[in-house]
Enzyme design. Sequence first.
Site, PDB file in Angstrom:
ATOM      1  N   PRO A   1       0.646  -1.255  -0.054  1.00 41.32           N
ATOM      2  CA  PRO A   1      -0.079  -0.008   0.068  1.00 41.32           C
ATOM      3  C   PRO A   1       0.883   1.380   0.038  1.00 41.32           C
ATOM      4  O   PRO A   1       0.978   1.992   1.086  1.00 41.32           O
ATOM      5  CB  PRO A   1      -0.813  -0.057   1.174  1.00 41.32           C
ATOM      6  CG  PRO A   1       0.151  -1.181   2.345  1.00 41.32           C
ATOM      7  CD  PRO A   1       0.871  -1.862   1.364  1.00 41.32           C
ATOM      8  N   CYS A   2       1.364   1.494  -1.120  1.00 39.96           N
ATOM      9  CA  CYS A   2       2.148   2.753  -1.307  1.00 39.96           C
ATOM     10  C   CYS A   2       1.424   4.145  -1.042  1.00 39.96           C
ATOM     11  O   CYS A   2       1.612   5.131  -0.955  1.00 39.96           O
ATOM     12  CB  CYS A   2       3.096   2.843  -2.369  1.00 39.96           C
ATOM     13  SG  CYS A   2       2.195   2.575  -4.207  1.00 39.96           S
TER      14      CYS A   2
END
Lengths: 184, 250
Positions: B157-158
């Site tokens: 989850p950047c």
Amino acid sequence: MGFFQSMPSTVATVTDELARRLSRDVDGAFEEFVTAFRSPVYSGLRRLHPSDAEDLTQEAFIRAYRALISYPPERIETIDLRPWVWTIALNLGRNHVRDRSRRPQPVELHDRHPAPEDEPADGRAWDQRFAALPPRQRQAVVLRHVVGLTYEELALALERPVGTVKNDVHRGIARLRTIIEEEA
Amino acid sequence: MIEESLADLATEPPASVTSGTLLGTGLVDGASVWESPVGDVVVAFNPSGVVSVDLASTPGIEAAHEVRFGRRLVEARAPKAWASRIDRAIEQGQPGDLPLDLRTLTGFQREILGITAAIPRGEVRPYGWLARAAANPGAVRAVGSVMAKNPVPLVVPCHRVVRSDGTVGAYSLGGADNKRTLLDHEGVDPAELEALARAGTRFIGSDTTGIYCLPTCRHARRISAGHRIAFASDADAVAAGYRPCQVCTP
């Protein structure tokens, strides 16, 4: 000139050329190998293992790939690909049958793999006829007449003498003829 | 006669046999389309794990994949055991038990993505926080570049990594609007984040516990309005006698 014209352009020379390309670059030529053999291998396995032919075809080619990348180029170059791919497929089929008989089988209400759409209408009838043959005759007839191996290739793939496999094919065909006559 | 009928039984296998074979050898990667909060995505995989996630609307995915990973992309169904894991990883924004194939990345890239993967859903962390977590506090820009090149967005989850001033910042999967959509989807109001950033608030403390947190830390969210103290820097918080939260390690 006449000499060259008389040389047959056989399937064998085509597969020899493919073996040479595989020996130079397995990764580069492997897809061509799959394209060349997927139809005969699937057609044969479809008759020998009707409900698992897709999985077995895939697994046979993956095993062939693993074998090829483990061989030195000199060895790959000398492989007779047509019978060789069948030694792998038949071995896999044998293990598959053995493993399945050791595991409890779930009761299936529906066919897991219904016959493909494009299959000839009497494909199922042939399943019944082949099921009535002893395994050795079934293998020999399928490899000779569905797959199209020569008797020499058949002998290599089945690791039995040419005379024996010929005999199995003839007896299998005779038996099929009787079965079909009895149907009529 | 029988011989001819037998020859007629020769047939082509379904196309899935060829793609499955090439996939099984590792010579090609497979790809299929999945739903996500930001629209359909193409998930590429091979027997080692998921390789990449791209918006399905991206032009030239196949060509770009071959250039980037050195393997052709063919349409294929994901392994049965992975289908529900892919669904869950996309929905949760966390790989969980979904294997990833990150072998083309450097050790540093893998380390940063590993830290990113552990950011809880519904919380965000600044680039500088990741650099510190990797024991490399000077590497803030390098962290930004790892995020920009993350091959598996959504799953790693950047979108939970924001600029150090608290603003939402850029996003590789279709731009900043998608980042806001994803944060909103998991309960983080991007407008609220940016209001805090404009007000210069980097940390929130509780005057009852004497602990300060990153604003989206689950502990910071629990502090009632009357006890929330805003800090512009960790130095301010420490000077006021507060200690950092052990969960969000601000």
